[in-house]
Structure formats: structure tokens, C-alpha cells
Design an enzyme around this catalytic site. Structure first.
Site, PDB file in Angstrom:
ATOM      1  N   GLU A  54      27.929  19.327  75.541  1.00 30.07           N
ATOM      2  CA  GLU A  54      27.448  17.946  75.396  1.00 30.07           C
ATOM      3  C   GLU A  54      28.634  17.073  75.010  1.00 30.07           C
ATOM      4  O   GLU A  54      29.738  17.561  74.788  1.00 30.07           O
ATOM      5  CB  GLU A  54      26.347  17.869  74.331  1.00 30.07           C
ATOM      6  CG  GLU A  54      25.104  18.657  74.710  1.00 30.07           C
ATOM      7  CD  GLU A  54      23.953  18.448  73.741  1.00 30.07           C
ATOM      8  OE1 GLU A  54      23.432  17.322  73.676  1.00 30.07           O
ATOM      9  OE2 GLU A  54      23.580  19.399  73.059  1.00 30.07           O
ATOM     10  N   HIS A  90      21.009   7.126  69.644  1.00 29.79           N
ATOM     11  CA  HIS A  90      21.264   7.943  70.830  1.00 29.79           C
ATOM     12  C   HIS A  90      21.488   7.009  72.010  1.00 29.79           C
ATOM     13  O   HIS A  90      20.700   6.086  72.229  1.00 29.79           O
ATOM     14  CB  HIS A  90      20.092   8.883  71.120  1.00 29.79           C
ATOM     15  CG  HIS A  90      20.483  10.000  72.032  1.00 29.79           C
ATOM     16  ND1 HIS A  90      20.706   9.801  73.363  1.00 29.79           N
ATOM     17  CD2 HIS A  90      20.741  11.298  71.791  1.00 29.79           C
ATOM     18  CE1 HIS A  90      21.069  10.955  73.907  1.00 29.79           C
ATOM     19  NE2 HIS A  90      21.106  11.872  72.972  1.00 29.79           N
ATOM     20  N   ARG A 132      28.695   9.926  70.689  1.00 28.79           N
ATOM     21  CA  ARG A 132      27.494   9.102  70.848  1.00 28.79           C
ATOM     22  C   ARG A 132      27.674   7.644  70.441  1.00 28.79           C
ATOM     23  O   ARG A 132      27.211   6.750  71.139  1.00 28.79           O
ATOM     24  CB  ARG A 132      26.375   9.670  69.974  1.00 28.79           C
ATOM     25  CG  ARG A 132      25.858  10.913  70.535  1.00 28.79           C
ATOM     26  CD  ARG A 132      24.684  11.411  69.788  1.00 28.79           C
ATOM     27  NE  ARG A 132      24.244  12.581  70.521  1.00 28.79           N
ATOM     28  CZ  ARG A 132      23.366  13.444  70.090  1.00 28.79           C
ATOM     29  NH1 ARG A 132      22.822  13.287  68.929  1.00 28.79           N
ATOM     30  NH2 ARG A 132      23.018  14.466  70.830  1.00 28.79           N
ATOM     31  N   HIS A 149      18.155   7.514  66.301  1.00 32.47           N
ATOM     32  CA  HIS A 149      17.964   8.914  66.634  1.00 32.47           C
ATOM     33  C   HIS A 149      18.132   9.857  65.443  1.00 32.47           C
ATOM     34  O   HIS A 149      17.353  10.785  65.268  1.00 32.47           O
ATOM     35  CB  HIS A 149      18.970   9.281  67.715  1.00 32.47           C
ATOM     36  CG  HIS A 149      18.836  10.672  68.245  1.00 32.47           C
ATOM     37  ND1 HIS A 149      17.650  11.164  68.730  1.00 32.47           N
ATOM     38  CD2 HIS A 149      19.744  11.690  68.368  1.00 32.47           C
ATOM     39  CE1 HIS A 149      17.817  12.423  69.130  1.00 32.47           C
ATOM     40  NE2 HIS A 149      19.070  12.758  68.909  1.00 32.47           N
ATOM     41  N   ARG A 180      27.141  12.249  63.878  1.00 31.45           N
ATOM     42  CA  ARG A 180      26.864  13.669  64.149  1.00 31.45           C
ATOM     43  C   ARG A 180      27.324  14.078  65.553  1.00 31.45           C
ATOM     44  O   ARG A 180      27.043  13.398  66.529  1.00 31.45           O
ATOM     45  CB  ARG A 180      25.363  13.897  64.024  1.00 31.45           C
ATOM     46  CG  ARG A 180      24.912  15.261  64.458  1.00 31.45           C
ATOM     47  CD  ARG A 180      23.425  15.384  64.293  1.00 31.45           C
ATOM     48  NE  ARG A 180      22.693  14.565  65.232  1.00 31.45           N
ATOM     49  CZ  ARG A 180      21.895  15.038  66.180  1.00 31.45           C
ATOM     50  NH1 ARG A 180      21.737  16.327  66.328  1.00 31.45           N
ATOM     51  NH2 ARG A 180      21.239  14.228  66.983  1.00 31.45           N
TER      52      ARG A 180
END
Ligand SMILES: Cc1cc2nc3c(=O)[nH]c(=O)nc-3n(C[C@H](O)[C@H](O)[C@H](O)COP(=O)(O)OP(=O)(O)OC[C@H]3O[C@@H](n4cnc5c(N)ncnc54)[C@H](O)[C@@H]3O)c2cc1C
Length: 386
Positions: free
Chosen positions: A111, A226, A267, A328, A363
Site C-alpha cells: 500500500e 483517507h 495518505r 478515517h 499512520r
């Protein structure tokens, strides 16, 4: 109706469940959840769970986590998470969790902001696979009692120590659950936002309670948005389009169908680029295209995303979908040490409601299930040793 137990755990997501499963079987444990057992964000996790692949992966994984967190992470916590990751995965497999494999070997996906593939997954419903198996494990334990639709309204503080919690049932009945140790595992704060991927009943209740009791908190302004949730005009929870879709090759387009960002950046960077692009284009969304992903990969790896988008009128195998950032994840929370102990004696916090510093300011994708599990186990071990 007041109750007494050895350990009380508020919250039945992965944080609460794994704490309970790692406690001895000869003590009494009470778990409560504000809603039904399946309504936790842990069930929603799509992309997967990270694991340190081998010793050679240590430096890269450590650096990826730190870079995503803007180097504000607690290094000790990151080290603990990485070193504890394989053991947690082995335990999950022991509970019957099935991760994607090829020729018997784990398949790893990637990811955004990961320098190599190190994410284990189960289709695009990894959270459901993990949480339902942990829940089944908890249900097999005769020493664990679970109350659904039971909300923690306060903790019981005596002489600076936590002696349990106050709760309210759906029928508005209130009672206390006295315990030698209390674990807060109440998840995130998405319910406070208009647009969020979280369940609406996750309103950060433990944080309000902690504030009332002067319990130490950390990084309360560190909220992750997100970058890609399916745009919809309907109210309610936003449907996540997992980062691993971009990891597998999906691209973002502006209104002229031109790319405007490297889709694999962290992100916060991608979310900010989308926000800027929407402003420039005067639109409420940008486009996400899966045209570079083979149809077979979409159907096998992302069957639920495919199905959900189809229900909303989009066939992702041949057309773009509109996406928009949404709240998110909460990186801040109740401060805990590396054994998940809060600043109040006999009170622990695990999962998204806690802040052990692993994530720093942002994160890294797929680090939260792992972080919740590693530090839940440490909370249980600390309680055992007391
Ligand atoms: C759509 C989505 C996709 C995600 N994908 C991933 C992913 O691929 N990989 C990854 O690592 N992470 C992912 N995450 C993040 C991850 O799922 C969560 O951070 C993690 O599951 C949090 O676990 P938890 O146990 O702390 O909280 P939760 O699983 O949210 O559980 C919270 C529990 O607390 C209960 N509760 C709340 N308030 C009270 C109260 N006052 N009294 C009693 N009970 C209460 C709730 O009912 C619930 O049982 C995703 C999150 C979302 C929303």
C-alpha cells in the site's frame, strides 16, 4: 445489578478481543460493547495487516513507519510493533485466520508509502476475517462474559486508581462493573464527523471520560483523512476504496482525466493533493481509475469493492469512480506506555483510542490492526504479571 469481575474491557474490536484472549483462563473477564458485536471498525478493515517479513525488512519497515509519521513516532513503540509482528500473525493463524497464499506461501501486497510488499490480506475483507475468528475464540472461553448494547458512561476512580466502570444499557438501566483492572478499547472518533469511514457510534467516549479524570492524553489534533472513499450524496458512513487498490496500480485523475499526484505517497500527502485538485477543478470529487489493473486481479483481490461499486452504479473494471477524502483514523488518544498502561493506576488503553506513539503524526497503511494486536497482548501480559 452491580457486578464485580477481575478485568473489564470496554470495546469488542481487535484491541479488546485480543486483550481478553491473552489473559489467563482462570480469571473472570467482562466485555461490553455499545452496539452489536459486528459493529466495530475492526470488521471494516479492508486492505490488510502488516508484518515484518524478515530481519532484512526491519530497517525498511521502521523507516517507512517513521517517514509516514513525520518522524514524530515513539521509536521504542515502533520497534516493539515490528519485533512483535510475526508472533501476532502466528497467533492469528492459530485462531483460524486465513491469509491469501500462493503455493502454500503467504502472498504479500503493498500500500501507499511502503517500500516493499509486506501486507497480508484476506480478499478485501481482512478485518472481518481476523475479527470474526478472534470473536469466535472469545466466545469459546467460559471465563469471558460479553454484554452487547451496553455503553461505558464513566470510570470509577478511587484514590487515584481505576476501580471499574459505570455503564448504561439500551433499556437505560445503569450499573457499575467493579474490576481490579480496566481496559479501554473503544476505538476511534469518526462518529463526530460528517464524513467518515468509521461506524457512527464510535464517538471517542473514552477520551471524554479520560479528560474528565485528568488522564494524560497525546496528539489530540492528529486525525487521518483517507484519500479515497467512494463519493456519495447519501448520508452515513463513507465506503472506503482501499489503498491497496492504488498499490496494485489504480490511478487518480482530475476532471480532464489527467494524473495529478503520485498515488503511492503517504495518505496525508495524497489527501491534500486531492483536496487542492478539487478546489482547482471546482468539483466535489476526483476520479479513480483501475484501468491498469487486470480484471482478474480486481475480481479476486477486491471482490467486495467491485460489488459495492456495482451496486452504486459503477463497474470498476471499465469505468472510473468518483472518490473524496474522509475522516478515517485517529493517531492521538489516551497516552499509554509500552505496556498499554495509562497515567491512572489499574487503567489500560489499547487500539485506536490509545496513543502509544507508533503512528506519530500520520499512520502508515495497514499498521493499525497490527499495532492494536501487539499492544493488546502487552496489556494482557502486564495485567497477568501484576
Ligand atoms: C473502513 C476502514 C478500513 C480500515 N482498513 C484497515 C486496514 O486495512 N488495515 C489496518 O491495519 N487498519 C485498517 N483500519 C483501521 C482499523 O480497522 C482500526 O484502527 C482498528 O480496527 C481499531 O480497533 P479497535 O479495537 O481499537 O476499535 P474498534 O474495532 O472500532 O472497536 C471499538 C469498540 O468499542 C465499542 N465502544 C465504543 N464506545 C463505547 C462505549 N462508550 N462503551 C462501550 N463500548 C464502546 C464499539 O462498540 C466497538 O466494539 C480501517 C478502518 C476503517 C474504518
Amino acid at each position: 445489578m452491580d457486578k464485580e469481575t477481575d478485568v473489564v474491557i470496554a470495546g469488542t474490536g481487535v484491541g479488546g478481543l485480543f486483550t481478553a484472549l491473552n489473559l489467563p483462563r482462570d480469571i473472570q473477564i467482562v466485555m461490553i460493547t455499545k452496539s452489536d458485536l459486528k459493529s466495530s471498525d475492526s470488521f471494516l478493515a479492508q486492505g490488510g495487516i502488516c508484518v515484518m517479513r524478515d530481519e532484512e525488512d526491519y530497517d525498511g519497515y521502521f523507516e517507512d513507519t517513521m517517514r509516514a509519521g513525520h518522524y514524530e513516532n515513539r521509536k521504542e513503540s515502533v520497534d516493539i510493533m515490528l519485533r512483535g509482528s510475526r508472533e501476532v500473525i502466528d497467533a492469528l493463524v492459530g485462531y483460524g485466520v486465513e491469509f491469501a497464499r500462493e503455493n502454500g506461501e503467504f502472498l504479500y501486497t503493498r500500500e501507499g508509502a511502503h517500500s516493499r510488499p509486506r501486507i497480508l490480506f484476506h480478499e478485501d475483507i481482512t478485518g472481518e476475517e481476523i475479527t470474526s475468528k478472534l470473536l469466535a475464540g472469545v466466545k469459546r472461553c467460559p471465563n469471558i462474559t460479553i454484554y452487547e448494547y451496553t455503553t461505558m458512561t464513566d470510570i470509577i476512580e478511587e484514590d487515584g486508581m481505576c476501580r471499574g466502570i459505570m455503564v448504561r444499557t439500551k433499556e437505560n438501566e445503569q450499573f457499575s462493573i467493579l474490576a481490579q483492572n480496566t481496559v479501554l478499547a473503544t476505538g476511534g472518533i469518526g462518529g463526530r464527523y460528517q464524513h467518515s469511514t468509521n461506524f457512527p457510534h464510535l464517538t471517542g467516549d473514552a477520551l471524554d471520560i479520560a479528560k474528565e479524570h485528568n488522564i494524560r492524553m497525546e496528539n489530540m489534533d492528529y486525525v487521518q483523512f483517507h484519500p479515497t472513499t467512494l463519493y456519495s450524496e447519501k448520508p452515513g458512513r463513507r465506503f472506503l476504496i482501499s489503498e491497496s487498490v492504488r498499490g496494485e496500480g489504480a490511478v487518480l485523475y482530475n476532471k480532464k482525466k489527467e494524473r495529478f499526484v503520485n498515488e503511492l505517497l503517504p495518505r496525508d500527502v495524497v489527501a491534500e493533493a486531492i483536496r487542492r485538485q478539487m478546489k482547482e477543478d471546482g468539483t466535489d470529487y476526483v476520479w479513480l481509475s483501475m484501468e491498469y489493473i487486470e480484471k482478474e486481479v480486481i475480481l479476486n483481490h477486491f471482490p467486495h469493492i467491485y460489488k459495492h461499486c456495482l451496486e452504486e452504479g459503477y463497474d470498476v473494471t471499465c469505468e472510473c469512480i468518483p472518490v473524496v477524502p474522509a475522516q478515517h483514523y485517529f493517531m492521538g488518544g489516551i497516552w499509554v506506555d509500552s505496556d498499554s498502561q495509562t497515567s491512572m493506576k489499574q487503567l489500560f488503553a489499547v487500539g485506536e483510542t490509545s496513543c502509544n506513539g507508533v503512528h506519530g503524526a500520520n499512520r502508515l497503511a495497514s499498521n493499525s490492526l497490527l499495532e492494536s494486536l501487539v499492544f493488546a497482548k502487552r496489556a494482557a501480559e502486564k495485567i497477568k504479571d501484576k
